[in-house]
Motif scaffolding. Sequence first.
Motif, PDB file in Angstrom:
ATOM      1  N   UNK A  76       0.894  -1.099  -0.084  1.00 17.36           N
ATOM      2  CA  UNK A  76      -0.037   0.124  -0.199  1.00 17.36           C
ATOM      3  C   UNK A  76       0.851   1.294   0.121  1.00 17.36           C
ATOM      4  N   UNK A  77       2.182   1.157   0.537  1.00 15.72           N
ATOM      5  CA  UNK A  77       2.728   2.405   0.548  1.00 15.72           C
ATOM      6  C   UNK A  77       2.333   3.333   1.695  1.00 15.72           C
ATOM      7  N   UNK A  78       1.939   2.773   2.821  1.00 16.00           N
ATOM      8  CA  UNK A  78       1.476   3.418   3.876  1.00 16.00           C
ATOM      9  C   UNK A  78       1.943   2.620   5.191  1.00 16.00           C
ATOM     10  N   UNK A  79       1.613   3.524   6.266  1.00 14.47           N
ATOM     11  CA  UNK A  79       1.877   2.852   7.744  1.00 14.47           C
ATOM     12  C   UNK A  79       0.653   1.909   7.837  1.00 14.47           C
ATOM     13  N   UNK A  80       0.974   0.889   8.509  1.00 14.35           N
ATOM     14  CA  UNK A  80      -0.036  -0.176   8.846  1.00 14.35           C
ATOM     15  C   UNK A  80       0.013  -0.506  10.518  1.00 14.35           C
ATOM     16  N   UNK A  81      -1.221  -0.908  10.991  1.00 12.55           N
ATOM     17  CA  UNK A  81      -1.160  -1.173  12.380  1.00 12.55           C
ATOM     18  C   UNK A  81      -2.178  -2.207  12.673  1.00 12.55           C
ATOM     19  N   UNK A  82      -1.932  -2.981  13.878  1.00 11.79           N
ATOM     20  CA  UNK A  82      -2.830  -4.065  14.201  1.00 11.79           C
ATOM     21  C   UNK A  82      -3.178  -3.477  15.799  1.00 11.79           C
ATOM     22  N   UNK A  90      -9.649  -3.543  27.946  1.00  9.07           N
ATOM     23  CA  UNK A  90     -10.763  -3.779  29.075  1.00  9.07           C
ATOM     24  C   UNK A  90     -11.598  -2.511  29.353  1.00  9.07           C
ATOM     25  N   UNK A  91     -11.070  -1.232  29.317  1.00  7.58           N
ATOM     26  CA  UNK A  91     -11.558   0.044  29.361  1.00  7.58           C
ATOM     27  C   UNK A  91     -12.135   0.356  27.651  1.00  7.58           C
ATOM     28  N   UNK A  92     -12.061  -0.455  26.886  1.00  2.87           N
ATOM     29  CA  UNK A  92     -12.464   0.025  25.474  1.00  2.87           C
ATOM     30  C   UNK A  92     -11.888   1.214  24.973  1.00  2.87           C
ATOM     31  N   UNK A  93     -10.569   1.163  25.271  1.00  5.22           N
ATOM     32  CA  UNK A  93      -9.300   1.992  24.647  1.00  5.22           C
ATOM     33  C   UNK A  93      -8.903   1.364  23.608  1.00  5.22           C
ATOM     34  N   UNK A  94      -8.360   2.057  22.688  1.00  6.79           N
ATOM     35  CA  UNK A  94      -7.770   1.404  21.429  1.00  6.79           C
ATOM     36  C   UNK A  94      -6.299   1.234  21.662  1.00  6.79           C
ATOM     37  N   UNK A  95      -5.838   0.038  21.495  1.00  3.12           N
ATOM     38  CA  UNK A  95      -4.398  -0.344  21.715  1.00  3.12           C
ATOM     39  C   UNK A  95      -3.798  -0.879  20.536  1.00  3.12           C
ATOM     40  N   UNK A  96      -2.829   0.125  19.912  1.00  2.18           N
ATOM     41  CA  UNK A  96      -1.935  -0.421  18.862  1.00  2.18           C
ATOM     42  C   UNK A  96      -0.863  -1.434  19.440  1.00  2.18           C
ATOM     43  N   UNK A  97      -1.077  -2.487  18.856  1.00  2.04           N
ATOM     44  CA  UNK A  97      -0.184  -3.889  19.299  1.00  2.04           C
ATOM     45  C   UNK A  97       1.172  -4.140  18.507  1.00  2.04           C
ATOM     46  N   UNK A  98       1.013  -3.737  17.220  1.00  6.43           N
ATOM     47  CA  UNK A  98       2.039  -3.993  16.171  1.00  6.43           C
ATOM     48  C   UNK A  98       1.921  -3.112  15.064  1.00  6.43           C
ATOM     49  N   UNK A  99       3.077  -2.933  14.385  1.00  9.94           N
ATOM     50  CA  UNK A  99       2.990  -1.862  13.371  1.00  9.94           C
ATOM     51  C   UNK A  99       4.012  -1.885  12.350  1.00  9.94           C
ATOM     52  N   UNK A 100       3.880  -1.275  11.038  1.00  7.37           N
ATOM     53  CA  UNK A 100       5.173  -1.269  10.230  1.00  7.37           C
ATOM     54  C   UNK A 100       4.819   0.014   9.627  1.00  7.37           C
ATOM     55  N   UNK A 101       5.829   0.708   9.440  1.00  8.90           N
ATOM     56  CA  UNK A 101       6.075   2.116   8.663  1.00  8.90           C
ATOM     57  C   UNK A 101       6.913   2.338   7.392  1.00  8.90           C
ATOM     58  N   UNK A 102       6.336   3.139   6.411  1.00  5.03           N
ATOM     59  CA  UNK A 102       7.130   3.628   5.262  1.00  5.03           C
ATOM     60  C   UNK A 102       7.687   4.881   5.439  1.00  5.03           C
ATOM     61  N   UNK A 103       9.155   4.960   5.351  1.00  5.42           N
ATOM     62  CA  UNK A 103       9.588   6.142   5.464  1.00  5.42           C
ATOM     63  C   UNK A 103       9.097   7.363   5.100  1.00  5.42           C
ATOM     64  N   UNK A 160      -8.197  -5.340  14.731  1.00  6.97           N
ATOM     65  CA  UNK A 160      -8.697  -4.589  13.461  1.00  6.97           C
ATOM     66  C   UNK A 160      -7.042  -4.130  12.860  1.00  6.97           C
ATOM     67  N   UNK A 161      -6.958  -4.594  11.526  1.00 10.05           N
ATOM     68  CA  UNK A 161      -5.752  -4.075  10.891  1.00 10.05           C
ATOM     69  C   UNK A 161      -6.187  -2.827  10.213  1.00 10.05           C
ATOM     70  N   UNK A 162      -5.328  -1.706  10.288  1.00  7.39           N
ATOM     71  CA  UNK A 162      -5.659  -0.461   9.541  1.00  7.39           C
ATOM     72  C   UNK A 162      -4.371  -0.055   8.848  1.00  7.39           C
ATOM     73  N   UNK A 163      -4.467   0.774   7.853  1.00 10.02           N
ATOM     74  CA  UNK A 163      -3.664   1.553   7.326  1.00 10.02           C
ATOM     75  C   UNK A 163      -3.859   3.063   7.160  1.00 10.02           C
ATOM     76  N   UNK A 164      -2.897   3.811   7.314  1.00  4.64           N
ATOM     77  CA  UNK A 164      -3.179   5.239   7.207  1.00  4.64           C
ATOM     78  C   UNK A 164      -2.150   5.960   6.427  1.00  4.64           C
ATOM     79  N   UNK A 165      -2.421   7.093   6.186  1.00  2.00           N
ATOM     80  CA  UNK A 165      -1.584   8.009   5.308  1.00  2.00           C
ATOM     81  C   UNK A 165      -2.175   9.431   4.909  1.00  2.00           C
ATOM     82  N   UNK A 166      -1.207  10.185   4.810  1.00  2.00           N
ATOM     83  CA  UNK A 166      -1.172  11.489   4.472  1.00  2.00           C
ATOM     84  C   UNK A 166      -2.186  11.791   3.252  1.00  2.00           C
ATOM     85  N   UNK A 167      -2.804  12.793   3.263  1.00  3.96           N
ATOM     86  CA  UNK A 167      -3.613  13.379   2.019  1.00  3.96           C
ATOM     87  C   UNK A 167      -2.510  14.461   1.317  1.00  3.96           C
ATOM     88  N   UNK A 168      -2.773  14.331   0.174  1.00  7.29           N
ATOM     89  CA  UNK A 168      -3.605  13.929  -1.019  1.00  7.29           C
ATOM     90  C   UNK A 168      -2.892  12.310  -0.993  1.00  7.29           C
TER      91      UNK A 168
END
Length: 268
Positions: free
Chosen positions: A98-104, A109-122, A219-227
């Motif tokens: 994807x050419x993006x940062x990805x996170x798992x 237990x408090x229903x807070x989102x916890x990023x447990x793993x990730x990979x980034x593109x420089x 949840x597996x997610x990908x994020x990136x800057x616009x545009x």
Amino acid sequence: MATHTTRSIVKAFDLLQVACLLPRSASLRDVAAKAEISVATAHRILSTLKNVGAIRVAADGSYELGQTLADLRSRDIVEAAAARRIIDSRLAVTTRALGTSTRLATLDSQRMLHFVAGADRLADTSGVSRVVGARFEAYFHAAGKLLLSALEPGEVGEYLAAAPLVPVAAKTITNPGRLVAELRQIARLDYAVEDEEFVNGEHAFAVPLRDDKGTLIAALSASRRLPHAQNTAHIVHVLRTSANALAKDLHDEPKGVRAIGWLSAQLA
């Protein structure tokens, strides 16, 4: 209604969880504080656990795991390391695709989102704000909204009643009714989109990762800057393919997909 015996079992389990996550040993006060129980209660339960060999007292008076549990913990560490390698490898492949940062991510237990793993593109800086090991409110992340969408209506109501929806970016959803409507849509579509709700100028996308029984684990997610030129359908397709591949990769591991929960606890 919980009985005294049931409450004692729950507290004993909490203490064992604390002990399993300790690097070596800890004082009575430290164990009690981490388990969020009184020192007197911790001492009483630890004494019982010591009598059955689950806990031992070191020469300096600190507490550590008994031999049987220590052996189990060592096995868990080896299994978790194997699962971590599988997850990191799959996220790296997804990031390259994807050419993006990805996170798992998981919900704690408090229903807070916890990023447990990730990979980034420089070349992509969107991962900077999504620190692996960090916890965030779930409602302004694609991964968080996806995980919230799997809750029962009553649980969503409890979540909304617990704290106000505070804006953190230009398009953060702060209206409870609108968030509920979005969670319903996410449940129908089986993916989530984040449109400048966490960081201005960033988009994110998330898909579910389920176990063999269809239970949502992460949840597996990908994020990136616009545009960015990639359309939603393409990003979601790649993420779904990666999530399915990761579930398959983890299938033959001792803990399967649920190893992700163990990793989350290790980062606590």
